[in-house]
Design an enzyme around this catalytic site. Structure first.
Site, mmCIF file in Angstrom:
data_model
loop_
_atom_site.group_PDB
_atom_site.id
_atom_site.type_symbol
_atom_site.label_atom_id
_atom_site.label_comp_id
_atom_site.label_asym_id
_atom_site.label_seq_id
_atom_site.Cartn_x
_atom_site.Cartn_y
_atom_site.Cartn_z
ATOM 1 N N HIS A 1 0.821 -1.210 0.000
ATOM 2 C CA HIS A 1 0.000 0.000 0.000
ATOM 3 C C HIS A 1 0.857 1.263 0.000
ATOM 4 C CE1 HIS A 1 -3.436 2.512 -0.028
ATOM 5 N NE2 HIS A 1 -2.791 3.247 0.855
ATOM 6 N N TYR B 1 1.522 5.290 -2.515
ATOM 7 C CA TYR B 1 1.755 6.704 -2.178
ATOM 8 C C TYR B 1 3.140 7.156 -2.614
ATOM 9 C CZ TYR B 1 -2.650 6.251 0.224
ATOM 10 O OH TYR B 1 -3.965 6.023 0.489
ATOM 11 N N HIS C 1 -9.633 0.830 -11.061
ATOM 12 C CA HIS C 1 -9.226 1.761 -9.993
ATOM 13 C C HIS C 1 -7.785 2.234 -10.187
ATOM 14 C CE1 HIS C 1 -8.044 3.125 -5.983
ATOM 15 N NE2 HIS C 1 -7.198 2.117 -5.882
ATOM 16 N N PHE C 2 -6.875 1.283 -10.420
ATOM 17 C CA PHE C 2 -5.489 1.750 -10.393
ATOM 18 C C PHE C 2 -5.020 2.378 -11.701
ATOM 19 C CE2 PHE C 2 -4.412 -2.958 -10.812
ATOM 20 C CZ PHE C 2 -3.753 -2.891 -12.029
ATOM 21 N N HIS C 3 -5.834 2.262 -12.759
ATOM 22 C CA HIS C 3 -5.452 3.044 -13.936
ATOM 23 C C HIS C 3 -5.865 4.506 -13.784
ATOM 24 C CE1 HIS C 3 -4.405 -0.808 -15.728
ATOM 25 N NE2 HIS C 3 -3.642 -0.080 -16.520
ATOM 26 N N ARG D 1 -9.889 -10.234 -13.256
ATOM 27 C CA ARG D 1 -8.663 -9.592 -13.716
ATOM 28 C C ARG D 1 -7.598 -10.676 -13.917
ATOM 29 N NH1 ARG D 1 -5.601 -6.972 -8.380
ATOM 30 N NH2 ARG D 1 -4.025 -6.458 -9.930
ATOM 31 N N ARG D 2 -6.451 -10.302 -14.467
ATOM 32 C CA ARG D 2 -5.288 -11.178 -14.576
ATOM 33 C C ARG D 2 -5.569 -12.500 -15.282
ATOM 34 N NH1 ARG D 2 -3.259 -10.292 -8.410
ATOM 35 N NH2 ARG D 2 -1.615 -8.829 -8.888
HETATM 36 FE FE1 HAS Z 1 -5.686 1.812 -4.318
HETATM 37 C C1 HAS Z 1 -5.850 -1.582 -4.912
HETATM 38 C C2 HAS Z 1 -7.774 1.480 -1.629
HETATM 39 C C3 HAS Z 1 -5.358 5.187 -3.607
HETATM 40 C C4 HAS Z 1 -3.096 2.018 -6.548
HETATM 41 N N1 HAS Z 1 -4.689 0.481 -5.514
HETATM 42 C C5 HAS Z 1 -4.924 -0.867 -5.631
HETATM 43 C C6 HAS Z 1 -4.009 -1.439 -6.579
HETATM 44 C C7 HAS Z 1 -3.213 -0.413 -7.021
HETATM 45 C C8 HAS Z 1 -3.655 0.786 -6.346
HETATM 46 C C9 HAS Z 1 -2.061 -0.527 -8.000
HETATM 47 O O1 HAS Z 1 -8.821 -0.786 0.139
HETATM 48 C C10 HAS Z 1 -3.988 -2.899 -7.024
HETATM 49 C C11 HAS Z 1 -2.907 -3.726 -6.407
HETATM 50 C C12 HAS Z 1 -2.977 -5.136 -6.951
HETATM 51 O O2 HAS Z 1 -2.376 -5.387 -8.013
HETATM 52 O O3 HAS Z 1 -3.682 -5.965 -6.377
HETATM 53 N N2 HAS Z 1 -6.473 3.099 -2.920
HETATM 54 C C13 HAS Z 1 -7.325 2.751 -1.941
HETATM 55 C C14 HAS Z 1 -7.704 3.955 -1.185
HETATM 56 C C15 HAS Z 1 -7.017 4.997 -1.757
HETATM 57 C C16 HAS Z 1 -6.240 4.442 -2.831
HETATM 58 C C17 HAS Z 1 -8.637 4.026 -0.036
HETATM 59 N N3 HAS Z 1 -4.499 3.311 -4.964
HETATM 60 C C18 HAS Z 1 -4.496 4.616 -4.532
HETATM 61 C C19 HAS Z 1 -3.450 5.356 -5.175
HETATM 62 C C20 HAS Z 1 -2.810 4.461 -6.006
HETATM 63 C C21 HAS Z 1 -3.478 3.188 -5.863
HETATM 64 C C22 HAS Z 1 -3.158 6.811 -4.921
HETATM 65 C C23 HAS Z 1 -1.659 4.666 -6.907
HETATM 66 C C24 HAS Z 1 -1.062 5.797 -7.171
HETATM 67 N N4 HAS Z 1 -6.654 0.271 -3.469
HETATM 68 C C25 HAS Z 1 -7.407 0.326 -2.339
HETATM 69 C C26 HAS Z 1 -7.811 -1.028 -1.958
HETATM 70 C C27 HAS Z 1 -7.266 -1.912 -2.877
HETATM 71 C C28 HAS Z 1 -6.545 -1.067 -3.813
HETATM 72 C C29 HAS Z 1 -8.635 -1.432 -0.802
HETATM 73 C C30 HAS Z 1 -7.396 -3.442 -2.912
HETATM 74 C C31 HAS Z 1 -8.421 -3.862 -3.876
HETATM 75 C C32 HAS Z 1 -8.482 -5.367 -4.019
HETATM 76 O O4 HAS Z 1 -9.485 -5.948 -3.572
HETATM 77 O O5 HAS Z 1 -7.538 -5.971 -4.560
HETATM 78 C C33 HAS Z 1 -7.056 6.448 -1.283
HETATM 79 O O6 HAS Z 1 -5.743 6.910 -1.046
HETATM 80 C C34 HAS Z 1 -7.750 7.351 -2.258
HETATM 81 C C35 HAS Z 1 -7.994 8.732 -1.700
HETATM 82 C C36 HAS Z 1 -8.304 9.730 -2.777
HETATM 83 C C37 HAS Z 1 -9.277 10.641 -2.760
HETATM 84 C C38 HAS Z 1 -9.458 11.590 -3.929
HETATM 85 C C39 HAS Z 1 -9.150 13.046 -3.599
HETATM 86 C C40 HAS Z 1 -9.187 13.875 -4.835
HETATM 87 C C41 HAS Z 1 -8.155 14.655 -5.277
HETATM 88 C C42 HAS Z 1 -8.316 15.346 -6.591
HETATM 89 C C43 HAS Z 1 -8.153 16.843 -6.540
HETATM 90 C C44 HAS Z 1 -8.448 17.465 -7.867
HETATM 91 C C45 HAS Z 1 -7.596 18.237 -8.573
HETATM 92 C C46 HAS Z 1 -7.921 18.716 -9.948
HETATM 93 C C47 HAS Z 1 -6.265 18.620 -8.081
HETATM 94 C C48 HAS Z 1 -10.208 10.761 -1.622
HETATM 95 C C49 HAS Z 1 -6.904 14.838 -4.515
HETATM 96 C C50 HAS Z 1 -9.149 19.545 -10.024
HETATM 97 C C51 HAS Z 1 -9.365 19.877 -11.427
HETATM 98 C C52 HAS Z 1 -10.208 20.834 -11.825
HETATM 99 C C53 HAS Z 1 -10.412 21.063 -13.256
HETATM 100 C C54 HAS Z 1 -10.940 21.675 -10.862
HETATM 101 CU CU CU Z 2 -3.835 -0.167 -0.803
#
Ligand code: HAS
Ligand code: CU
Length: 558
Positions: free
Chosen positions: A228, A232, A379-381, A442-443
């Protein structure tokens, strides 16, 4: 004076790291398109299904591990040196970590590519998570270990630059870019302990035949201890860009430096004790600990929610400086024709969606529905595949001219590139999420399981497949456009001074508005370690004790 004139040796290191990163992007991206077209049945002429796992492993390892880490090394070398105004501490040490990372990555990548040649003894079709009992050739683990140690040493360079600066400026607050690089590395040091133990004490001796069996549960748990926080490690450099460069590109200033510091510290202390959210379906881990990991994960949403607020507020400030008005009308005043801006902003927008699917993954009960389905790659793309990858590409339009001393070429191509990515990813990730809800796994090269009619759940699977296929082609096209711009810029003769202003304006609320304890890294590292011990101490030690009694698993060779 441009950056390359002021600090030619730093600029050279940044260029080297970026070049390797872009090379990994090209090959990894090509593999991505091939596998997407293959598994959707859109086009199966590139590889056979038996090569599918080689392609998939290459895609994951080259992009998730190598593209990201080399880019991070270049970005942080630039950011730390720039914000502290310090040279590299020791040229030999810097060359040393780069050589170690590069040779490790090359060895691991060649071992993976060995999967294409039946007569080759080197193989590593084990995917980027390299779960036991799938076993790779020992060289794969050796390469990974070298790469990891190289990444540790790269961080040491930045700490040494900080120490030298700190001696001269004992009472000053750590500049924000350096603060971000150092907290990211501290998190990296803590979390990579898991994967280092997994590789050095279990997988490598097992692949060498020194030990006969390993305990898959224990090695998976050690992997996710790191697995995990590694996400980050990909995200924090993108946040580094969104906090310190995007506000300027929007025409304004960062809204709050103290909030940015709090965000990075929250990542440092909370990233590691959540790994079980990847193991909700693994037997052998008490549900109570899974529940604690779920709760921690929900707290871990906070830094990203704070980021959404701070970064969007900074963008709005910039837009209003440029004459933007109204509740939403200000959005039109942003520089949408500047690819460094538009790419980073679109990456942020997509990350908002990726973050929501992450919240869904994190719910223990809902996870059972989506785990191991195409929902997860969906999700991860959006996260690593867009928040990280698109931010890295687009900020290169701003950074590459600074470190090469050349003017950006093919501007029109650069201008459309982020939009092509955005459309491609919208199609692909949406279809992957929907397919996952229907239970498409997947996979696998052959997701057409007998006797399962996904259509009753999802409507037309053909339509989803087509969206994934078109999305993948657009993504590779976009990636290729990006690389053309980078190569064209690099190859052009140096012409006059470069029109990039690399200065970063002071934030609206500066570091002095926050308590100095935020800069006391020791306190936060101790807190992070205590939380890790609470989350992992008991389950890991009971697994080790159980493992000593149970026979474990012999290998399934790749
Ligand atoms: Fe995830 C699985 C939970 C974030 C990557 N995640 C994965 C896998 C990858 C991955 C690669 O709880 C698969 C691994 C594998 O091969 O099995 N993930 C989360 C949660 C977050 C999260 C709670 N993941 C990420 C990030 C990744 C990433 C960041 C890569 C960079 N993820 C999971 C869970 C799994 C999981 C389970 C397991 C699933 C399973 O069953 O296998 C949180 O950190 C997300 C929080 C994000 C937010 C969004 C805030 C919004 C923002 C945007 C601001 C907007 C802007 C632009 C700047 C709350 C910051 C505005 C534009 C305008 C035009 C106004
Ligand atoms: Cu994770």
């Amino acid at each position: 004076m441009t950056f390359v004139d002021e600090r030619p040796e730093v600029a050279r290191m940044v260029r080297l790291n970026f070049t390797i990163s872009f090379g990994a992007l090209l090959v990894g991206g090509l593999f991505g398109m091939i596998q997407a077209l293959h598994r959707t049945d859109v086009f199966r002429g590139f590889v056979s299904s038996s090569d599918y796992y080689t392609v998939l492993t290459g895609h994951g390892v080259l992009l998730a591990l190598f593209f990201t880490t080399f880019f991070l090394s270049g970005l942080f070398t630039w950011g730390v040196s720039r914000s502290l105004d310090e040279p590299l501490p020791n040229a030999t040490a810097t060359k040393g970590w780069f050589t170690l990372m590069f040779s490790g990555a090359t060895i691991a990548a060649l071992t993976v590519l060995g999967g294409f040649v039946p007569s080759m003894p080197f193989k590593a079709d084990v995917l980027f998570t390299f779960y036991a009992p799938l076993q790779a050739h020992p060289l794969f683990y050796v390469g990974l270990a070298m790469f990891l140690v190289g990444s540790w040493l790269s961080g040491l360079d930045w700490f040494r630059m900080y120490r030298s600066w700190n001696k001269k400026n004992p009472d000053e607050r750590v500049p924000l870019q350096t603060f971000m690089a150092l907290t990211t590395m501290l998190m990296w040091y803590i979390s990579t302990m898991g994967v280092a133990v997994e590789v050095l004490f279990f997988l490598l001796p097992w692949s060498l035949g020194i030990i006969e069996t390993v305990d898959p549960l224990l090695t998976r748990t050690l992997f996710w201890f790191f697995g995990h926080p590694v996400v980050y490690f990909w995200l924090m450099p993108a946040y580094f860009v969104w906090y310190t460069i995007l506000p300027k590109l929007s025409g304004g200033r960062l809204f709050s430096d103290p909030l940015a510091r709090v965000v990075f510290l929250l990542f440092l202390i909370l990233s590691t004790p959540v790994g079980y959210h990847h193991q909700y379906l693994d037997p052998g881990i008490p549900s109570g600990f899974k529940f604690v990991a779920m709760t921690n994960t929900m707290f871990l949403l906070l830094p990203s929610l704070l980021t959404a607020f701070t970064v969007v507020a900074s963008m709005e400030h910039g837009a209003r400086q440029r004459g933007g008005e109204g509740y939403l009308g200000w959005l039109r005043a942003l520089p949408w024709d500047n690819p460094a801006f538009s790419g980073s902003a679109l990456a942020g927008l997509m990350f908002a969606a990726g973050g929501f699917s992450g919240m869904i993954n994190a719910g223990m009960n809902i996870n059972y529905l989506v785990h191991n389905s195409t929902w997860v790659p969906g999700h991860f793309h959006l996260t690593v595949g867009t928040a990280t990858a698109l931010t890295f590409m687009s900020i290169s339009y701003w950074l590459w001219p600074q470190v090469t001393g050349k003017r950006l070429q093919h501007r029109r191509l650069a201008m459309v590139q982020p939009y092509v990515w955005f459309v491609g990813m919208t199609l692909m990730s949406n279809a992957l999420h929907r397919g996952g809800l229907a239970g498409i796994p997947r996979r696998t090269a052959e997701p057409q399981y007998n006797n399962v009619n996904f259509e009753t759940i999802v409507g037309s699977v053909g339509e989803l497949r087509l969206q994934i296929g078109i999305g993948a082609i657009l993504l590779f096209t976009s990636l290729f456009m990006f690389l053309l711009v980078m190569t064209g810029t690099w190859l052009v003769d140096r012409r006059g001074t470069v029109a990039v202003d690399g200065n970063i304006p002071a934030p609206l609320s500066g570091p002095d508005d926050s308590p100095t304890i935020l800069d006391n890294f020791r306190v936060w590292v101790v807190l992070a370690i205590v939380l890790v011990i609470i989350a992992y101490g008991v389950p890991l030690s009971s697994m080790v004790l159980d493992g000593a009694l149970t026979p474990g698993s012999p290998p399934i060779p790749a």
